[in-house]
Structures are given as structure tokens and as C-alpha cells.
Scaffold this motif. Structure first.
Motif, short mmCIF file in Angstrom:
data_model
loop_
_atom_site.label_atom_id
_atom_site.label_comp_id
_atom_site.label_asym_id
_atom_site.label_seq_id
_atom_site.Cartn_x
_atom_site.Cartn_y
_atom_site.Cartn_z
N GLN A 60 0.74 -1.23 0.04
CA GLN A 60 0.00 -0.02 0.07
C GLN A 60 0.80 1.14 -0.02
N ILE A 61 0.57 2.36 -0.81
CA ILE A 61 1.16 3.45 -0.79
C ILE A 61 1.01 4.46 0.51
N ASP A 62 2.25 4.73 1.06
CA ASP A 62 2.16 5.49 2.32
C ASP A 62 1.84 6.81 1.98
N TYR A 63 0.51 6.96 1.69
CA TYR A 63 0.32 8.42 1.43
C TYR A 63 -0.13 9.12 2.84
N ARG A 64 0.09 10.42 2.80
CA ARG A 64 -0.11 11.33 3.83
C ARG A 64 -1.25 12.47 3.76
N ALA A 65 -2.39 11.74 4.24
CA ALA A 65 -3.57 12.38 4.07
C ALA A 65 -4.66 11.91 5.41
N GLU A 66 -5.54 12.73 5.88
CA GLU A 66 -6.32 12.43 6.80
C GLU A 66 -7.71 12.46 6.31
N PRO A 67 -9.03 11.89 6.80
CA PRO A 67 -10.40 12.10 6.34
C PRO A 67 -10.69 13.23 6.97
N VAL A 68 -11.47 14.33 6.26
CA VAL A 68 -12.15 15.57 6.80
C VAL A 68 -13.43 15.30 7.71
N ALA A 69 -13.92 14.06 7.77
CA ALA A 69 -14.86 13.87 8.51
C ALA A 69 -14.90 12.42 9.27
N PRO A 70 -15.57 12.11 10.22
CA PRO A 70 -15.34 10.67 10.72
C PRO A 70 -16.46 9.77 10.22
N PHE A 71 -16.45 9.73 8.94
CA PHE A 71 -17.33 8.72 8.17
C PHE A 71 -16.72 7.98 7.14
N ILE A 72 -17.36 6.83 6.66
CA ILE A 72 -16.45 6.01 5.76
C ILE A 72 -16.76 6.47 4.13
N GLY A 73 -15.42 6.74 3.73
CA GLY A 73 -15.60 7.45 2.29
C GLY A 73 -15.40 8.86 2.28
N ALA A 74 -15.13 9.46 3.34
CA ALA A 74 -14.88 10.84 3.77
C ALA A 74 -13.73 11.40 2.90
N PRO A 75 -13.76 12.46 2.32
CA PRO A 75 -12.70 13.14 1.35
C PRO A 75 -11.23 13.07 2.37
N LEU A 76 -10.22 13.21 1.49
CA LEU A 76 -8.80 13.06 2.35
C LEU A 76 -8.22 14.28 2.26
N GLU A 77 -7.59 14.92 3.23
CA GLU A 77 -6.99 16.24 3.24
C GLU A 77 -5.69 15.94 3.51
N PRO A 78 -4.70 16.31 2.49
CA PRO A 78 -3.34 16.23 2.48
C PRO A 78 -2.67 16.96 4.03
N VAL A 79 -1.80 16.16 4.58
CA VAL A 79 -1.08 16.46 5.47
C VAL A 79 0.33 16.87 5.12
N GLY A 80 0.78 17.89 5.37
CA GLY A 80 2.25 18.24 4.94
C GLY A 80 1.99 19.10 3.60
N ASP A 81 3.23 18.69 2.56
CA ASP A 81 3.23 19.05 1.47
C ASP A 81 2.35 18.32 0.75
N ALA A 82 1.14 19.02 0.08
CA ALA A 82 0.08 18.41 -0.67
C ALA A 82 0.70 17.94 -1.93
N MET A 83 1.50 18.54 -2.50
CA MET A 83 2.15 18.10 -3.80
C MET A 83 3.04 16.66 -3.67
N LEU A 84 3.19 16.23 -2.30
CA LEU A 84 3.88 14.92 -2.41
C LEU A 84 3.22 13.98 -1.30
N SER A 85 2.02 14.29 -1.17
CA SER A 85 0.97 13.39 -0.21
C SER A 85 0.57 12.12 -0.92
N GLY A 86 0.56 12.18 -2.05
CA GLY A 86 0.13 10.98 -2.79
C GLY A 86 -1.51 10.77 -2.60
N ALA A 87 -1.86 11.86 -2.54
CA ALA A 87 -3.60 11.80 -2.38
C ALA A 87 -4.15 12.62 -3.22
N GLY A 88 -5.52 12.34 -3.48
CA GLY A 88 -6.34 13.22 -4.53
C GLY A 88 -5.67 13.03 -6.01
N PRO A 89 -5.49 14.07 -6.61
CA PRO A 89 -5.01 14.05 -8.12
C PRO A 89 -3.47 13.57 -8.18
#
Length: 281
Positions: A81-110
Motif C-alpha cells: 500500500q502507498i504510504d499516502y500522507r492524508a487524513e479524512p475530513v470527517a469521521p464517516f466512511i468514504g470521507a474526502p482526504l485532506e493532505p498532511v504536510g506538502d500536498a504536492m507529495l502527499s500521494g492523495a487526490g490528483p
């Protein structure tokens, strides 16, 4: 029992229909198991739902022999699994991920990417398929490293490429200035990387201004302005070119490196500036 009491209600068409239903059910079962060969086992957000998602069970591993040697098993014992650096924005399953740290290198979203093999794509002759024009011009493959510490091994059946050149009817991007989304110069195009099998440009090699560093720019993220001798890039800023993932060797790029490079520019379409992350209204 009266003679013919059963058979008078059964005919060939009905028997064929029942066999078809049984065959179709078995086919669905087989295909549903086979489509679990890639990407499994899964990473679940809720452990209590995992048993239901494992029906039907994952099939037994099969060994697949690769065209240029080696083999791979699927499904794998443990799917990396890719060690992406992001956290859910809400406590429900399928919540969008918000990058932690440098968003360009977070491995999340686009900026998400797949963990493909860290080996180059090869031609039928065993040569790297995507190479700079300085190599695809007919010279023997060079494998010494100039951008990293590792040296690539000589590929199988290493030999000569055909003589590839750019069409004189199209603008030659070599020597053009690369302009970031902020309108500033990031560097100069040093070479063109082509796909010798598809015969098209895949990347531009950019020498960054004021450094000895070169990075790859996917052709799909660039726009060539032949009249003003410049290459426009809307995905990232000029200052962000320095963080583009580097390749380990000078004259070849691996599947994994391609994923990471394209993911970085993809991340820039949303994370390059704070304004891009805001609502359009």
C-alpha cells in the motif's frame, strides 16, 4: 405413477435452460474470484465489514511468466500500500482526504499513483521503450547514472536503436524556455524523450535554471509555443519544478518513476496554489 407423469412436463428446451442458468451462475462465480487477482487483499476502513467483502474467497495464487524473464504471483501474499500522507475530513466512511504536510507529495487526490514495477518498459528486443532522443538516434544504449547513485544494469539484448529524429514540420522544443503557471521561467528543454514503439514524444527533459538538476516534464502537461520559443506548463509553478521526482538513471525511466512524476504534476492541478483548492463561486 402414471406413465409419462414427469416427462410430460419436461422438454429439451427446459433442460437446456436449466443447464444455462447453472453454467451462467458458475461463470459469474469464477469471474468474480478471478477479478480479485489484482489489488487484493484490500485495506478496509471498517474491519467489521471485511468478512462480507471477501465473498467469494480470494483465489489461490497463480504464477505468471513475464515476457522478458522473471515471474510474478497473483494475488500477492500481501498487497503493498502507498504510504499516502492524508487524513479524512470527517469521521464517516468514504470521507474526502485532506493532505498532511506538502500536498504536492502527499500521494492523495490528483497526486495518487500506483505502485508499479520499478523497472523500465521494454521493447520486443529487450531495450528500454522510453528513452531520450540522444539515445534513440541510433547510438548504443548508455546506462551510466547521472541523476542518482544507482547504475542501471545492461538490459537484455541491448543493442542499437533505429535512427529517430523530430519532424522538421514541427517545432523543436529543445532549447525552449519552460514557463510555470506563475509566468516565471523554470528552466530550458535539454532533450526530448520518445516512445520508440509508439513513435511519439512522452517527456521533455528540463534543465532547471541555476542548478545541475534535470527533471522530466510529461508532454501531456505541456503546451509548446513555437512562435515565442517557450513551453507553457499550467500544472505547477516554476519554483515547484525542483521537487519533481527524479529518475535514478540518466537514459531510462521505470514504471514506478513514471507514476510518481505524472502524479506530481497531477497534484499541481489542485494543490499548486491555495486558490485552486477554493470554491469556484
Amino acid at each position: 405413477m402414471e406413465k409419462g407423469a414427469i416427462t410430460q412436463y419436461i422438454d429439451v428446451a427446459q433442460v437446456v435452460l436449466y443447464f444455462f442458468w447453472a453454467f451462467f451462475l458458475g461463470l459469474i462465480w469464477y469471474l468474480r474470484r478471478e477479478d480479485k487477482r489484482e489489488g487484493y487483499p484490500l485495506a478496509y476502513e471498517r474491519i467489521d465489514t471485511a468478512p462480507y467483502l471477501n465473498f467469494p474467497a480470494i483465489p489461490s495464487p497463480k504464477t505468471f511468466f513475464l515476457a522478458h524473464g522473471g515471474s510474478v504471483e497473483a494475488p500477492r501474499a500481501s498487497d503493498p500500500q502507498i504510504d499516502y500522507r492524508a487524513e479524512p475530513v470527517a469521521p464517516f466512511i468514504g470521507a474526502p482526504l485532506e493532505p498532511v504536510g506538502d500536498a504536492m507529495l502527499s500521494g492523495a487526490g490528483p497526486g495518487a499513483y500506483a505502485l508499479r514495477a520499478d523497472t523500465p518498459d521494454l521493447t520486443l528486443e529487450g531495450l528500454p521503450k522510453i528513452v531520450p532522443l540522444r539515445i534513440a538516434s541510433g547510438e548504443k544504449l548508455v546506462t551510466h547514472a547521472t541523476q542518482g547513485t544507482e547504475t542501471a544494469p545492461e538490459p537484455p539484448n541491448s543493442g542499437h536503436y533505429k535512427h529517430y529524429t523530430l519532424s522538421p514540420r514541427d517545432p523543436d522544443p529543445r532549447g525552449m524556455t519552460v514557463i510555470g503557471a506563475d509566468g516565471r521561467a523554470a528552466g530550458t528543454v535539454q532533450d526530448v524523450w520518445i516512445d520508440v514503439s509508439e513513435v511519439l514524444i512522452r517527456y521533455l527533459e528540463v534543465a532547471l535554471t541555476g542548478t545541475n538538476t534535470t527533471v522530466l516534464l510529461p508532454m501531456t502537461f505541456s503546451s509548446i509555443d513555437g512562435r515565442r520559443r517557450r513551453v507553457n506548463v499550467d500544472a505547477i509553478l516554476a519554483s515547484q519544478f525542483a521537487q519533481v521526482p527524479k529518475i535514478k538513471t540518466a537514459n531510462q525511466v521505470t514504471f514506478l518513476e513514471e507514476e510518481q512524476i505524472c502524479a506530481y504534476y497531477g497534484a499541481g492541478t489542485l494543490y499548486a496554489t491555495l486558490q485552486r483548492r477554493e470554491s469556484l463561486l
